[in-house]
Design a protein around this motif. Structure first.
Motif, short mmCIF file in Angstrom:
data_model
loop_
_atom_site.label_atom_id
_atom_site.label_comp_id
_atom_site.label_asym_id
_atom_site.label_seq_id
_atom_site.Cartn_x
_atom_site.Cartn_y
_atom_site.Cartn_z
N UNK A 224 0.82 -1.19 0.00
CA UNK A 224 0.00 0.00 0.00
C UNK A 224 0.86 1.24 0.00
N UNK A 225 0.22 2.37 0.22
CA UNK A 225 0.93 3.65 0.27
C UNK A 225 1.42 3.93 1.69
N UNK A 226 2.32 4.88 1.80
CA UNK A 226 2.86 5.25 3.11
C UNK A 226 1.82 6.01 3.92
N UNK A 227 1.07 6.89 3.24
CA UNK A 227 0.07 7.74 3.90
C UNK A 227 -1.33 7.27 3.51
N UNK A 228 -2.22 7.12 4.49
CA UNK A 228 -3.58 6.67 4.21
C UNK A 228 -4.32 7.71 3.37
N UNK A 229 -5.01 7.23 2.33
CA UNK A 229 -5.76 8.13 1.47
C UNK A 229 -4.91 8.94 0.53
N UNK A 230 -3.69 8.51 0.27
CA UNK A 230 -2.79 9.24 -0.64
C UNK A 230 -3.42 9.28 -2.03
N UNK A 231 -3.61 10.49 -2.55
CA UNK A 231 -4.23 10.64 -3.87
C UNK A 231 -3.20 10.81 -4.98
N UNK A 232 -1.91 10.64 -4.65
CA UNK A 232 -0.86 10.78 -5.66
C UNK A 232 -1.05 9.72 -6.75
N UNK A 233 -0.78 10.11 -7.99
CA UNK A 233 -0.91 9.19 -9.11
C UNK A 233 0.37 8.40 -9.34
N UNK A 243 -0.87 1.54 3.89
CA UNK A 243 -2.14 2.25 3.91
C UNK A 243 -2.79 2.17 2.53
N UNK A 244 -4.04 2.57 2.44
CA UNK A 244 -4.77 2.50 1.18
C UNK A 244 -4.58 3.79 0.40
N UNK A 245 -4.21 3.64 -0.88
CA UNK A 245 -4.19 4.80 -1.77
C UNK A 245 -5.61 5.13 -2.20
#
Length: 481
Positions: A224-233, A243-245
């Protein structure tokens, strides 16, 4: 106790500059006759496993053996060394070190990039040098050089889960592995998917988890991503408290992950209204849109029927990207003639038909897959002419179409005023194509229909159109230009 391998009496040699073992290290202009020299007390021993991950940044040399230099009976002669790794020679320093990049390149080329311990049979050769000439005089007994490359864990496959698919194995969608079967040689995986609403979350499940503990952790666990809710493409993937992208806007997307670098990149895909064949059947032309796929009941499922060559037959271009080879859809392995496969459009290879026969080639742009279906009738009716006839010429003449691939006809036609027309074969009404009743098909509302012999007249508003007909499937396509 470290076991040493002695050169022993093999170091005692009469140096002869004309032997097959001669190697000129200093390229002298004149080779002097060497004198008789003997050496003693030299030895070689193996070192522990060389772990590339333990090397410091910028380190250029790595110790591959313990080397004790012998002493010469005549002053002025010193030994220099080479190491043979399974028969391939490399320069070796007197402290038993060689260049890191040479060792790494050799291991990767011989065994691949996977982080597995490799054991190589090695020998060390001594060369006597007096400043003018170098002569190999002795070779040690074999000893092992053990190397462990530095590379991350890469699983055999990966699966996408999320709000758009579901969060369990039943809803998970597999990534397509790009390139060779060796995931360390080809570490990229790709998937195309649709989000069903704004602000949908995602994670990635490796094959090991999919087959076992689905949400298990560890360094081989869920990505997953480092930060939850990361909206980076694009960004970094992690297995450390993943965490969940999040994808902000509903749409169709292509995600590419590079598991050697543990990175991801998400690109939006604009779903096209039309898709074209480009390939051997149409001369690989990047300017002629002569081969148009027929949409099936589902807009994202399309097909093209013809007699294929069976070798590097096609790639697929959407109407938005026609002419851009980097955006052409194809298969993972160039020339693949499998009956089905995955579509990719980054580094895609040309798709081959299973054989040089009539097939329907079907693409599903929702699942990014393709299939070949062989026709039962391999001898369809041949027509010398297919043409348009209608109000534009008072129903008394024919606008000729060109047969661009077997049984596929094409032309660009201008309708000067609104009016009705039909397709017909061999300038005769015995075989003609229309749809429903007169004017049931208005091409301004839908550019494709499946025709019937004797069907109703087609309503075509004034304008210029690309016109297509397949006389096997009865597919009619009239696309405004």
């Amino acid at each position: 106790m470290t076991k040493k391998i002695f050169f022993g009496l093999a170091f005692a040699a009469l140096l002869t500059a004309c032997t097959d073992d001669y190697k000129d290290w200093v390229s002298p202009e004149k080779v002097a006759q060497p004198e008789q020299v003997s050496f003693a007390d030299g030895s070689v021993s193996a070192v522990d496993v060389i772990k590339m991950a333990d090397l410091v940044d910028g380190q250029t040399m790595v110790k591959v053996c313990n080397l004790t230099a012998p002493t010469a009976s005549v002053s002025g002669y010193t030994p220099i060394y080479s190491i043979s790794l399974n028969g391939q020679e490399f320069a070796l320093e007197e402290d038993g070190t060689m260049f890191v990049n040479e060792l790494k390149e050799y291991v990767e080329k011989t065994f691949g990039k996977a982080p597995e311990q490799r054991e190589i049979e090695a020998t060390v050769s001594a060369w006597l040098n007096d400043g003018n000439t170098s002569v190999k005089t002795a070779t040690s007994a074999a000893f092992p050089v053990k190397v462990l490359l530095d590379a991350p864990f890469i699983d055999s496959g990966y699966w996408l889960v999320g709000d758009m698919l579901g969060w369990d194995a039943a809803g998970a969608k597999p990534f397509t592995h790009k390139g060779s079967s060796d995931v360390y040689e080809a570490p990229e995986f790709q998937i195309v998917f649709k989000t069903t609403a704004d602000n949908q979350y995602w994670k990635i499940i490796p094959q090991g988890n999919y087959d076992g503990d689905f949400w298990g952790g560890g360094n081989k666990g869920v990505l997953g991503t480092v930060v939850d809710g990361d909206t980076s493409m694009e960004g970094t993937l992690t297995t450390d408290n993943p965490q969940a992208g999040k994808i902000e806007k509903a749409g169709t997307y292509r995600m590419t992950i590079n598991m050697m670098e543990y990175t991801y990149k998400i690109d939006p895909i604009i779903v096209a209204d039309a898709y074209y064949v480009v390939g051997g059947v149409q001369g690989w032309s990047d300017s002629q849109k002569t081969c148009l796929f027929t949409p099936e009941e589902q807009k994202d499922v399309l097909s093209y029927t013809t007699k294929w060559t069976g070798a590097w037959d096609l790639k697929v271009w959407d109407a938005n990207s026609f002419g851009n080879w980097d955006a052409a859809w194809g298969c993972v392995v160039d020339g693949d003639n499998s009956p089905s496969g995955a579509l990719i459009n980054s580094g895609a290879g040309a798709i081959s038909a299973p054989s040089a026969e009539f097939y329907t080639f079907t693409i599903d742009m929702n699942t990014m897959t393709y299939t070949w279906t062989k026709l039962a009738n391999q001898n369809p009716t041949e027509y010398e002419h297919i043409s348009l006839i209608g109000e534009f010429n008072g129903w008394s003449g024919d606008f000729e179409l060109e047969q661009v691939t077997p049984h596929n006809w094409y032309g660009v036609f201008t309708q000067e005023t609104d009016g009705q027309l039909k397709f017909r074969a061999n300038h005769d009404w015995g075989t003609n194509w229309g749809y429903g009743n007169d004017r049931d098909w208005d091409v301004s509302e839908n550019f494709n229909k499946i025709g019937t012999n004797g069907g109703g007249n087609i309503w075509v508003p004034a304008g210029t159109y690309a016109v297509y007909l397949n006389d096997i499937t009865n597919s009619m396509l009239i696309l405004a230009q």
